[in-house]
Design a protein around this motif. Structure first.
Motif, PDB file in Angstrom:
ATOM      1  N   UNK A 131      -7.317  25.494  -3.314  1.00 24.47           N
ATOM      2  CA  UNK A 131      -6.673  25.258  -4.595  1.00 24.47           C
ATOM      3  C   UNK A 131      -7.075  23.873  -5.066  1.00 24.47           C
ATOM      4  N   UNK A 132      -6.980  23.635  -6.346  1.00 27.30           N
ATOM      5  CA  UNK A 132      -7.390  22.354  -6.914  1.00 27.30           C
ATOM      6  C   UNK A 132      -6.238  21.767  -7.707  1.00 27.30           C
ATOM      7  N   UNK A 133      -6.064  20.474  -7.601  1.00 28.16           N
ATOM      8  CA  UNK A 133      -5.006  19.794  -8.335  1.00 28.16           C
ATOM      9  C   UNK A 133      -5.413  18.372  -8.646  1.00 28.16           C
ATOM     10  N   UNK A 134      -4.409  17.543  -8.912  1.00 26.95           N
ATOM     11  CA  UNK A 134      -4.651  16.147  -9.265  1.00 26.95           C
ATOM     12  C   UNK A 134      -3.789  15.245  -8.388  1.00 26.95           C
ATOM     13  N   UNK A 135      -4.203  13.979  -8.317  1.00 27.89           N
ATOM     14  CA  UNK A 135      -3.429  12.979  -7.609  1.00 27.89           C
ATOM     15  C   UNK A 135      -2.273  12.544  -8.497  1.00 27.89           C
ATOM     16  N   UNK A 136      -1.077  12.579  -7.954  1.00 27.69           N
ATOM     17  CA  UNK A 136       0.116  12.141  -8.679  1.00 27.69           C
ATOM     18  C   UNK A 136       0.483  10.725  -8.270  1.00 27.69           C
ATOM     19  N   UNK A 137       1.724  10.529  -7.872  1.00 28.22           N
ATOM     20  CA  UNK A 137       2.206   9.210  -7.470  1.00 28.22           C
ATOM     21  C   UNK A 137       1.664   8.830  -6.090  1.00 28.22           C
TER      22      UNK A 137
END
Length: 196
Positions: free
Chosen positions: A4-10
């Motif tokens: 799965x692909x996502x983004x860096x958050x905090x």
């Protein structure tokens, strides 16, 4: 393979102090900050703890081999955070070392800090990921991708992290006496001695 692909958050930097249980402190922090998915990096020292250092035998489902370490060990490790049945499910692996001896495995139940443990938590957003109980392996595994691609079977879920069977209370053996350099006194083999 799944992905799965996502983004860096905090990004969080956390200090765990002497005497605190690292596992309890991080679980509370992750819950308080509502981190659902992410990665954990940590280093420092542990006074004592419990870990699984592999299976008793390489079979599926595995029977975990538990050991306890005590007396002040250097530690570094990683962890993953995924949504689970009862909130964030955290899975840690670490290496600990002391006086030329080392252990590597899955930290479980207890990891009491000695001096300090420094932690970096990277939150991930936008992932299609969760951790759920797998009937075949009898452990909680990450499931990556959309729900329709990996249907959830609610029939036999367990509440714990990975398989949490109590080690058998076998009769004592001389195996621990054969370890070099007093390692038998540093490591308490919980497959032969019950956890206090």
């Amino acid at each position: 393979m799944q992905y799965t692909e996502g983004q860096l958050g905090r990004v969080f930097v956390v200090r765990i102090d002497d005497g605190e249980d690292m596992l309890v402190s991080l679980r509370q922090f992750i819950n308080d900050k509502s981190v659902c998915a992410g990665s954990i990096l940590f280093l420092g020292a542990l006074m004592n703890g419990r870990m699984v250092t592999g299976p008793e035998e390489p079979i599926i489902p595995p029977v975990p081999h538990f050991v306890m370490f005590e007396g002040g060990w250097e530690v570094f490790g990683v962890g993953t955070i995924y949504p689970g049945e009862d909130g964030p499910h955290i899975h840690y692996h670490a290496s600990v070392g002391r006086s030329g001896h080392a252990l590597t495995g899955c930290l479980r139940e207890k990891a009491i800090t000695y001096l300090i443990v420094e932690v970096v938590i990277l939150e991930f957003t936008g992932l299609s990921a969760r951790r759920e109980f797998d009937q075949n392996t009898r452990v909680h595994l990450p499931v990556l991708g959309k729900e329709e691609e990996a249907p959830i079977d609610d029939s036999d879920r367990e509440d714990s992290g990975e398989i949490e069977e109590e080690p058998p209370a076998d009769e004592k053996t001389d195996e621990m006496d054969d370890l070099p350099g007093g390692l038998a006194e540093i490591i308490r083999d919980l497959t032969r001695r019950p956890f206090p």
